[in-house]
Design a protein around this motif. Sequence first.
Motif, PDB file in Angstrom:
ATOM      1  N   GLY A   1       0.796  -1.223   0.000  1.00 53.56           N
ATOM      2  CA  GLY A   1       0.000   0.000   0.000  1.00 53.56           C
ATOM      3  C   GLY A   1       0.826   1.268   0.000  1.00 53.56           C
ATOM      4  O   GLY A   1       0.320   2.329   0.364  1.00 53.56           O
ATOM      5  N   VAL A   2       2.095   1.158  -0.386  1.00 53.02           N
ATOM      6  CA  VAL A   2       2.986   2.322  -0.395  1.00 53.02           C
ATOM      7  C   VAL A   2       3.171   2.874  -1.804  1.00 53.02           C
ATOM      8  O   VAL A   2       3.251   4.087  -1.999  1.00 53.02           O
ATOM      9  N   GLY A   3       3.225   1.998  -2.810  1.00 56.88           N
ATOM     10  CA  GLY A   3       3.629   2.401  -4.152  1.00 56.88           C
ATOM     11  C   GLY A   3       2.789   3.502  -4.762  1.00 56.88           C
ATOM     12  O   GLY A   3       3.313   4.528  -5.200  1.00 56.88           O
ATOM     13  N   LEU A   4       1.451   3.332  -4.797  1.00 58.95           N
ATOM     14  CA  LEU A   4       0.600   4.319  -5.444  1.00 58.95           C
ATOM     15  C   LEU A   4       0.547   5.614  -4.641  1.00 58.95           C
ATOM     16  O   LEU A   4       0.440   6.699  -5.215  1.00 58.95           O
ATOM     17  N   ASN A   5       0.613   5.508  -3.322  1.00 60.06           N
ATOM     18  CA  ASN A   5       0.630   6.730  -2.519  1.00 60.06           C
ATOM     19  C   ASN A   5       1.902   7.530  -2.769  1.00 60.06           C
ATOM     20  O   ASN A   5       1.866   8.758  -2.906  1.00 60.06           O
ATOM     21  N   LEU A   6       3.036   6.831  -2.846  1.00 64.01           N
ATOM     22  CA  LEU A   6       4.290   7.515  -3.140  1.00 64.01           C
ATOM     23  C   LEU A   6       4.270   8.102  -4.552  1.00 64.01           C
ATOM     24  O   LEU A   6       4.770   9.212  -4.785  1.00 64.01           O
ATOM     25  N   ALA A   7       3.663   7.381  -5.499  1.00 69.32           N
ATOM     26  CA  ALA A   7       3.536   7.907  -6.862  1.00 69.32           C
ATOM     27  C   ALA A   7       2.718   9.185  -6.870  1.00 69.32           C
ATOM     28  O   ALA A   7       3.065  10.164  -7.548  1.00 69.32           O
ATOM     29  N   ARG A   8       1.640   9.192  -6.106  1.00 66.70           N
ATOM     30  CA  ARG A   8       0.815  10.405  -6.042  1.00 66.70           C
ATOM     31  C   ARG A   8       1.582  11.558  -5.414  1.00 66.70           C
ATOM     32  O   ARG A   8       1.475  12.708  -5.846  1.00 66.70           O
ATOM     33  N   GLN A   9       2.357  11.280  -4.379  1.00 66.02           N
ATOM     34  CA  GLN A   9       3.171  12.335  -3.768  1.00 66.02           C
ATOM     35  C   GLN A   9       4.127  12.947  -4.788  1.00 66.02           C
ATOM     36  O   GLN A   9       4.279  14.170  -4.855  1.00 66.02           O
ATOM     37  N   ILE A  10       4.775  12.115  -5.582  1.00 67.06           N
ATOM     38  CA  ILE A  10       5.744  12.609  -6.565  1.00 67.06           C
ATOM     39  C   ILE A  10       5.040  13.447  -7.626  1.00 67.06           C
ATOM     40  O   ILE A  10       5.519  14.520  -8.015  1.00 67.06           O
ATOM     41  N   VAL A  11       3.883  12.979  -8.102  1.00 66.15           N
ATOM     42  CA  VAL A  11       3.155  13.725  -9.132  1.00 66.15           C
ATOM     43  C   VAL A  11       2.677  15.068  -8.588  1.00 66.15           C
ATOM     44  O   VAL A  11       2.791  16.108  -9.255  1.00 66.15           O
ATOM     45  N   ILE A  12       2.136  15.080  -7.378  1.00 68.89           N
ATOM     46  CA  ILE A  12       1.656  16.338  -6.791  1.00 68.89           C
ATOM     47  C   ILE A  12       2.816  17.284  -6.543  1.00 68.89           C
ATOM     48  O   ILE A  12       2.696  18.508  -6.714  1.00 68.89           O
ATOM     49  N   ALA A  13       3.976  16.743  -6.147  1.00 65.92           N
ATOM     50  CA  ALA A  13       5.151  17.591  -5.964  1.00 65.92           C
ATOM     51  C   ALA A  13       5.578  18.242  -7.273  1.00 65.92           C
ATOM     52  O   ALA A  13       6.192  19.313  -7.279  1.00 65.92           O
ATOM     53  N   HIS A  14       5.245  17.633  -8.401  1.00 69.28           N
ATOM     54  CA  HIS A  14       5.500  18.221  -9.719  1.00 69.28           C
ATOM     55  C   HIS A  14       4.445  19.261 -10.093  1.00 69.28           C
ATOM     56  O   HIS A  14       4.537  19.881 -11.158  1.00 69.28           O
ATOM     57  N   GLY A  15       3.422  19.427  -9.254  1.00 71.83           N
ATOM     58  CA  GLY A  15       2.325  20.324  -9.598  1.00 71.83           C
ATOM     59  C   GLY A  15       1.296  19.678 -10.501  1.00 71.83           C
ATOM     60  O   GLY A  15       0.497  20.374 -11.136  1.00 71.83           O
ATOM     61  N   GLY A  16       1.297  18.344 -10.565  1.00 68.60           N
ATOM     62  CA  GLY A  16       0.376  17.640 -11.449  1.00 68.60           C
ATOM     63  C   GLY A  16      -0.686  16.879 -10.686  1.00 68.60           C
ATOM     64  O   GLY A  16      -0.934  17.120  -9.499  1.00 68.60           O
ATOM     65  N   ALA A  17      -1.325  15.954 -11.388  1.00 70.23           N
ATOM     66  CA  ALA A  17      -2.393  15.149 -10.784  1.00 70.23           C
ATOM     67  C   ALA A  17      -2.365  13.766 -11.410  1.00 70.23           C
ATOM     68  O   ALA A  17      -1.934  13.585 -12.551  1.00 70.23           O
ATOM     69  N   ILE A  18      -2.838  12.784 -10.653  1.00 68.36           N
ATOM     70  CA  ILE A  18      -2.904  11.403 -11.133  1.00 68.36           C
ATOM     71  C   ILE A  18      -4.259  10.833 -10.762  1.00 68.36           C
ATOM     72  O   ILE A  18      -4.783  11.101  -9.667  1.00 68.36           O
ATOM     73  N   ASP A  19      -4.851  10.078 -11.679  1.00 69.07           N
ATOM     74  CA  ASP A  19      -6.118   9.409 -11.386  1.00 69.07           C
ATOM     75  C   ASP A  19      -6.169   8.108 -12.174  1.00 69.07           C
ATOM     76  O   ASP A  19      -5.275   7.806 -12.971  1.00 69.07           O
ATOM     77  N   VAL A  20      -7.221   7.336 -11.917  1.00 67.66           N
ATOM     78  CA  VAL A  20      -7.401   6.058 -12.594  1.00 67.66           C
ATOM     79  C   VAL A  20      -8.823   6.004 -13.107  1.00 67.66           C
ATOM     80  O   VAL A  20      -9.755   6.505 -12.468  1.00 67.66           O
ATOM     81  N   ARG A  21      -8.977   5.439 -14.293  1.00 70.68           N
ATOM     82  CA  ARG A  21     -10.283   5.317 -14.916  1.00 70.68           C
ATOM     83  C   ARG A  21     -10.329   4.028 -15.733  1.00 70.68           C
ATOM     84  O   ARG A  21      -9.320   3.315 -15.830  1.00 70.68           O
ATOM     85  N   ASP A  22     -11.472   3.751 -16.349  1.00 67.87           N
ATOM     86  CA  ASP A  22     -11.586   2.576 -17.199  1.00 67.87           C
ATOM     87  C   ASP A  22     -10.856   2.825 -18.518  1.00 67.87           C
ATOM     88  O   ASP A  22     -10.977   3.898 -19.116  1.00 67.87           O
ATOM     89  N   ALA A  23     -10.110   1.807 -18.960  1.00 73.12           N
ATOM     90  CA  ALA A  23      -9.466   1.890 -20.269  1.00 73.12           C
ATOM     91  C   ALA A  23     -10.519   1.698 -21.353  1.00 73.12           C
ATOM     92  O   ALA A  23     -11.532   1.016 -21.139  1.00 73.12           O
ATOM     93  N   PRO A  24     -10.325   2.314 -22.534  1.00 73.13           N
ATOM     94  CA  PRO A  24     -11.330   2.187 -23.604  1.00 73.13           C
ATOM     95  C   PRO A  24     -11.644   0.742 -23.972  1.00 73.13           C
ATOM     96  O   PRO A  24     -12.797   0.408 -24.252  1.00 73.13           O
ATOM     97  N   GLY A  25     -10.655  -0.135 -23.970  1.00 73.44           N
ATOM     98  CA  GLY A  25     -10.898  -1.527 -24.337  1.00 73.44           C
ATOM     99  C   GLY A  25     -11.075  -2.444 -23.145  1.00 73.44           C
ATOM    100  O   GLY A  25     -10.988  -3.672 -23.299  1.00 73.44           O
ATOM    101  N   GLY A  26     -11.304  -1.894 -21.966  1.00 70.96           N
ATOM    102  CA  GLY A  26     -11.379  -2.705 -20.760  1.00 70.96           C
ATOM    103  C   GLY A  26     -10.054  -2.700 -20.040  1.00 70.96           C
ATOM    104  O   GLY A  26      -8.995  -2.614 -20.661  1.00 70.96           O
ATOM    105  N   GLY A  27     -10.079  -2.760 -18.733  1.00 65.10           N
ATOM    106  CA  GLY A  27      -8.863  -2.692 -17.943  1.00 65.10           C
ATOM    107  C   GLY A  27      -8.761  -1.356 -17.242  1.00 65.10           C
ATOM    108  O   GLY A  27      -9.757  -0.633 -17.075  1.00 65.10           O
ATOM    109  N   ALA A  28      -7.552  -1.029 -16.804  1.00 60.87           N
ATOM    110  CA  ALA A  28      -7.335   0.210 -16.041  1.00 60.87           C
ATOM    111  C   ALA A  28      -6.468   1.166 -16.850  1.00 60.87           C
ATOM    112  O   ALA A  28      -5.596   0.749 -17.598  1.00 60.87           O
ATOM    113  N   LEU A  29      -6.735   2.448 -16.681  1.00 63.78           N
ATOM    114  CA  LEU A  29      -5.957   3.502 -17.321  1.00 63.78           C
ATOM    115  C   LEU A  29      -5.530   4.489 -16.252  1.00 63.78           C
ATOM    116  O   LEU A  29      -6.368   5.238 -15.719  1.00 63.78           O
ATOM    117  N   PHE A  30      -4.239   4.476 -15.892  1.00 61.43           N
ATOM    118  CA  PHE A  30      -3.706   5.451 -14.956  1.00 61.43           C
ATOM    119  C   PHE A  30      -3.207   6.637 -15.774  1.00 61.43           C
ATOM    120  O   PHE A  30      -2.421   6.473 -16.714  1.00 61.43           O
TER     121      PHE A  30
END
Length: 439
Positions: A406-435
Amino acid sequence: MGFDQRFTIGLLAWIAALMAALVACIAAFATPGLGAARIVALATAAAIFAGLWHHITRTNRTVARFVEALKFGDTALQFDAQGGAGFQALGASLNEALDRLRGEQRRIAGELRYLDALVDDMPVAVLTVDATGHVTRANKAARRLFAGEHGGLPEEYAIYSATFARRLANGSQNEEILILNINGRSQRMLVRGATLERLGQRTHAVSVQPIQGALDAVEMAAQTDLVRVLTHEILNSLTPVTSLAATAADLLGDRDLSSDPRVGDARTAVETLARRARGLSHFIEAYRAVAQTPEIKRQRFAARPWADELARIFSAKAPDVPLSVEVAPEALALEADPDLLAQVVINLMQNAAQAMQDAEAPRLVLRLSGGATTVIEVEDNGPGVPESLRQDVFLPFFTTRAAGTGVGLNLARQIVIAHGGAIDVRDAPGGGALFRIVL
């Protein structure tokens, strides 16, 4: 002596001359045989009368020209500063008044240009709605934020939020936080309204300030503080337990006590306790990485070589998962910390590979695109992330895998926010996950 005194003296002189000419006319007509003198006397009287009329009406004409210049804003007009009888003083005064008015117009125009530039460069988006309901994007921030192809009607802003479109239509002046769909991503916005008078008409001004980044930063700071406190307190309590368990295990290992089978059982239990306490200590120490705010060393680098290097690293770890890399435009450059951002993307690709373990034909795509914003996407055809968990997966210590930390995605979000950006997850167009990472 002022204009009025000089004008009066000139007027009296013209009147006196006219009276003298009239007396001459009367004398000429009263004396027989002066036909030529009569003509000369009449002509002189007429000329003096015309001069008197011109003297009287010249002031009116000058003032009328001045008033007309004010009416139409013609400050370039110049008046004759000659002519005697005080008209040079009048012309000079009117020219001075127009010069001052011209200077005031330049000052006001400069102030308006300054205010226009100030509003145009404000980081907060400003929309104006006039009395007819026409919506205008009043500054650069508004044109960037609402960059879609739409006209000037409030209902056309429903593509961002139906509530926001209704607010533009009804002229609400409340301050509230709305969620707007900007560039395919839901973002919280602080929306304020005010009614202003402009050219005699009421104008409704709406300011839209993105606050998603600030809220994300506050949330991450709160999570970091919480993890820091928890790990500190747990380790403080666990350290003496580990030490005492090790000491007890050593004491119970005395040969003099080995004859009692109960002591052996106790020694085994204490050794197990000491071993688990040490393991728990190492586990908590590993979680301290979540409490460390990443230090961003931003630089500009080419996206294609960077993405190809990540693909080689991933292929070495997961050779059975086909990976395709898409970069558009081909010459795309990133402004970020290449090492920390690589850590994020590799983590996302590894998570995708683990999610596709049961997929018959796993497929992974790393996609980088540029434009108004830089977007990095990691798309797989695994089972996807349920909508109910899409916010939770970025929380510290949250995991759906038995072996996950439970550390990886939280750390990824910290790094992205530190860049002034944002990260989210949604459904991929063909099924699956799209980060999706937006920088």
